[in-house]
Design an enzyme around this catalytic site. Structure first.
Site, PDB file in Angstrom:
ATOM      1  N   PRO A 120     101.705 -96.249  39.483  1.00 20.06           N
ATOM      2  CA  PRO A 120     103.042 -96.525  38.949  1.00 20.06           C
ATOM      3  C   PRO A 120     103.220 -97.827  38.171  1.00 20.06           C
ATOM      4  O   PRO A 120     103.975 -98.717  38.555  1.00 20.06           O
ATOM      5  CB  PRO A 120     103.898 -96.511  40.210  1.00 20.06           C
ATOM      6  CG  PRO A 120     102.983 -97.004  41.274  1.00 20.06           C
ATOM      7  CD  PRO A 120     101.639 -96.420  40.937  1.00 20.06           C
ATOM      8  N   CYS A 121     102.579 -97.915  37.018  1.00 21.75           N
ATOM      9  CA  CYS A 121     102.749 -99.099  36.174  1.00 21.75           C
ATOM     10  C   CYS A 121     104.167 -99.189  35.604  1.00 21.75           C
ATOM     11  O   CYS A 121     104.599-100.268  35.191  1.00 21.75           O
ATOM     12  CB  CYS A 121     101.707 -99.116  35.065  1.00 21.75           C
ATOM     13  SG  CYS A 121     101.704 -97.659  34.017  1.00 21.75           S
ATOM     14  N   HIS A 122     104.905 -98.064  35.613  1.00 20.91           N
ATOM     15  CA  HIS A 122     106.281 -98.081  35.113  1.00 20.91           C
ATOM     16  C   HIS A 122     107.194 -98.924  36.006  1.00 20.91           C
ATOM     17  O   HIS A 122     108.287 -99.293  35.598  1.00 20.91           O
ATOM     18  CB  HIS A 122     106.831 -96.657  34.984  1.00 20.91           C
ATOM     19  CG  HIS A 122     106.842 -95.880  36.259  1.00 20.91           C
ATOM     20  ND1 HIS A 122     105.722 -95.224  36.735  1.00 20.91           N
ATOM     21  CD2 HIS A 122     107.821 -95.661  37.165  1.00 20.91           C
ATOM     22  CE1 HIS A 122     106.019 -94.633  37.875  1.00 20.91           C
ATOM     23  NE2 HIS A 122     107.294 -94.883  38.164  1.00 20.91           N
TER      24      HIS A 122
END
Length: 156
Positions: A120-122
């Site tokens: 989850p880089c978002h």
């Protein structure tokens, strides 16, 4: 071993999933490599569909990525950010033991993440909470964080 790919239509556009031998190696909004062949990745597709429907908050998929030791440290820290929460680049740098003057290196490692959504880089945001950089585009980042309840939808 050859890489297979499939695409998943999402509200944010076509999501490309690629893997080898049942192991997910890439999730992106990009195009397949010429050497890849179309195939099925049913477990990854199913889990991503459930996530996008708000029915799943994490992933239980075999994944493999190849990064530098620094990138791998940053990516492991991304995996620790809970669903519906965000973390600043500065806080992420602190978690991986990078000095404050290395925040750009941390941001570059985040940007090199080959497993969008699954890793989850978002969930990484600017120091002031602003949405900064996302390989899928800021609109997709906003949509993902809104789905997770980390952002409110715009009120009119």
């Amino acid at each position: 071993m050859s890489t297979v790919f499939t695409t998943l239509d999402t509200p944010m556009g076509a999501l490309l999933l690629a893997g080898e031998g049942g192991v997910l190696t890439r999730v992106t909004f990009g195009r397949p490599e010429p050497a890849w062949r179309a195939g099925d990745l049913p477990e990854a597709t199913g889990q991503l569909r459930a996530y996008l429907a708000g029915e799943r908050h994490d992933f239980a998929l075999p994944v493999r990525s190849a990064g530098t030791p620094f990138q791998e440290r940053v990516w492991a820290a991304l995996d620790e950010i809970p669903y519906g929460r965000t973390l600043t680049y500065g806080a992420l740098a602190e978690r991986v033991g990078a000095p404050r003057d290395r925040i750009r290196a941390v941001a570059a490692a985040v940007g090199a993440n080959p497993l969008l959504i699954v890793r989850p880089c978002h969930r990484v945001v600017g120091a002031d909470g602003s949405l900064t950089g996302y390989a899928g585009g800021l609109s997709a980042k906003r949509d993902l964080l809104t789905l997770e309840g980390a952002l409110q939808t715009a009120l009119f």
